[in-house]
Write an enzyme that holds these catalytic residues in place. Structure first.
Site, short mmCIF file in Angstrom:
data_model
loop_
_atom_site.label_atom_id
_atom_site.label_comp_id
_atom_site.label_asym_id
_atom_site.label_seq_id
_atom_site.Cartn_x
_atom_site.Cartn_y
_atom_site.Cartn_z
CE1 TYR A 149 -1.10 53.48 27.29
CE2 TYR A 149 -0.61 51.20 27.85
CZ TYR A 149 -0.93 52.49 28.23
OH TYR A 149 -1.08 52.77 29.56
CE LYS A 181 2.20 48.21 36.10
NZ LYS A 181 2.27 49.67 36.13
C1 LIG Z 1 1.19 50.73 36.00
C2 LIG Z 1 1.31 51.92 36.85
C3 LIG Z 1 0.17 52.66 37.23
C4 LIG Z 1 -1.21 52.34 36.73
O1 LIG Z 1 -1.67 51.10 37.16
P1 LIG Z 1 -2.91 50.41 36.39
O2 LIG Z 1 -3.18 49.19 37.20
O3 LIG Z 1 -2.43 50.13 35.01
O4 LIG Z 1 -4.03 51.38 36.40
C5 LIG Z 1 0.36 53.74 38.07
N1 LIG Z 1 1.57 54.08 38.51
C6 LIG Z 1 2.69 53.40 38.17
C7 LIG Z 1 4.01 53.82 38.73
C8 LIG Z 1 2.60 52.31 37.30
O5 LIG Z 1 3.71 51.66 36.94
#
Ligand SMILES: *Cc1c(COP(=O)(O)O)cnc(C)c1O
Length: 429
Positions: free
Chosen positions: A27, A278
């Site tokens: 980004y 996450k």
């Molecule tokens: C961060 C995020 C993703 C993508 O996850 P990555 O591990 O970065 O590919 C998808 N959906 C939501 C709601 C997110 O916050």
């Protein structure tokens, strides 16, 4: 030299001059971005820079480090796993850390969300969820149902399927027109007539629709936009009435961030498919999953290979990542995370809600461990990252919001320091 590299002042400025110039960062415009701060180590709620400065991580490194960085229990579990089995393929083989994690997640997740398909990142979890939904209808003999209703201000990841259900402007749909699948982005219904229009829309397009995808309660990456649990509940009810599939993307909201284990719990909603990621690994290593309910799983249950889910990322269910996630779940079981989140939430309310009265502040929104101060225009990320680093905090605004999403281990003093930094930013705006 071709056209693209023919701007000598830009090329010389970065390449080969500076250590790290081969690292393509996310980004940012590599030609003009300021150098990144180099993190040498992490310790609890702090990131430690190469020059020794300690920054309070107010956003849990993109909302992952829910127990703080390098929690000793997670690290010890990973070290033990590293000594016996760092990785093995999941095709034809299995292993205890993944089996145990799937079982624990099935217990923890609401309703009959019992079938866990591990992948290596959140975006891929969204891809798999979409593929599951489309194939669900194919397996039931309805193959034209391959489009999704998604919502303005949503973010579901950066791969192409996930991008197609992101906010059309934020994911630059027009830029990538022809590349991205065309979906149906709608505004999240709020008023009575909007629910009626939403319902009519689903009726009208039902034959082409596989389902509806939403980030429950908080649309995180696109500026922390909130909707109420009543709105979410009504959306889920309408989707169910139309016999469509509901995908809830809890990658940002899951694992305690909203004060409950999963945001859907506030609305008493059990989606057909849920995406998690996450915080799943406790913020140490990439791990995500698409989780299917009984109904979805059953549609794949057959004697025919054609009805099976033909998907399998190379590193899926990586044992080290599963060991980390199992250790993270131990911590959720043994530590009072909901009390901690409530403490962070009440400090944020006391300190940040009053900022909403200022004229250049559009809105202040707080739920659990997410606090957003929305300004009246988009923020220059670089300027504000610099501003916060000078104040000993690591914060990175998104769109038009300054926000906090600190580790649950953040103390009240540390939370006040983070609120001081946001207050100073708003004053300097
Ligand atoms: C961060 C995020 C993703 C993508 O996850 P990555 O591990 O970065 O590919 C998808 N959906 C939501 C709601 C997110 O916050």
């Amino acid at each position: 030299m071709d056209k693209i590299t023919s701007s000598p002042e830009l090329t010389n400025r970065r390449l080969d001059v500076q250590e790290g110039s081969h690292l393509w960062r996310p980004y940012c415009q590599m030609a003009t971005a300021a150098p990144a701060w180099i993190v040498a180590s992490a310790d609890g709620n702090y990131l430690i820079l190469e020059d020794g400065r300690r920054l309070l991580d107010g956003i849990s490194s993109w909302w992952t480090a829910c127990h703080g960085h390098r929690h000793p229990h997670i690290i010890a579990s990973m070290k033990a796993q590293l000594d016996v089995l760092p990785h093995v393929m999941l095709g034809g083989l299995s292993h205890k850390p993944a089996m145990r994690l799937a079982e624990r997640l099935a217990d923890l997740l609401p309703g009959d969300l019992d079938y866990i398909f591990f992948v290596d990142s959140g975006s891929v979890a969204v891809e798999v969820a979409m593929k599951m939904a489309v194939q669900y209808w194919m397996n039931r003999g309805q193959s034209g149902r391959n489009r999704f209703v998604s919502f303005a201000n949503s973010y579901h990841g950066d791969t192409s399927g996930a991008m197609s259900v992101c906010d059309p402007d934020d994911s630059m749909h027009s830029h990538f027109k022809g590349f991205l699948l065309e979906q149906f982005p709608l505004a999240i219904p709020a008023a009575e007539d909007e629910f009626k229009a939403f319902s009519d829309f689903l009726d009208e397009h039902r034959d082409n629709l596989a389902g509806v995808i939403i980030e429950p309660l908080i649309q995180a990456a696109c500026g922390l936009r909130f909707h109420s649990s009543e709105q979410l509940n009504r959306i889920a009810t309408i989707v169910r009435e139309k016999d469509l599939l509901l995908i809830c993307d809890e990658i940002a909201t899951g694992f305690g961030r909203t004060g409950r284990m999963f945001a859907v719990e506030w609305a008493d909603v059990v989606p057909d498919i849920m995406c998690i990621g996450k915080g799943l690994s406790g913020g140490v290593i990439s791990l995500a999953a698409a989780v299917a309910s009984q109904r979805v799983f059953d549609a794949f249950w057959s004697t025919s290979l054609e009805a099976a889910l033909m998907h399998g990322p190379t590193y899926m269910g990586n044992p080290l990542a599963c060991a980390a996630a199992n250790a993270s779940l131990d911590l959720f079981e043994r530590e009072p995370y909901s009390e901690r989140v409530a403490m962070l939430e009440s400090i944020a309310k006391e300190r940040l809600l009053p900022l909403g009265k200022l004229t250049h502040v559009e809105d202040v929104r707080i739920l659990g461990g997410f606090a957003a101060v929305q300004m009246q225009q988009n923020l220059d990320k670089e300027r504000w990252m610099q501003f916060f680093v000078e104040r000993g905090c690591w914060l990175r605004p998104t769109r038009d919001v300054f926000y906090l999403a600190p580790p649950f281990t953040t103390s009240s003093t540390e939370m006040n320091t983070l609120c001081d930094a946001i207050t100073a930013a708003v004053a300097a705006f």
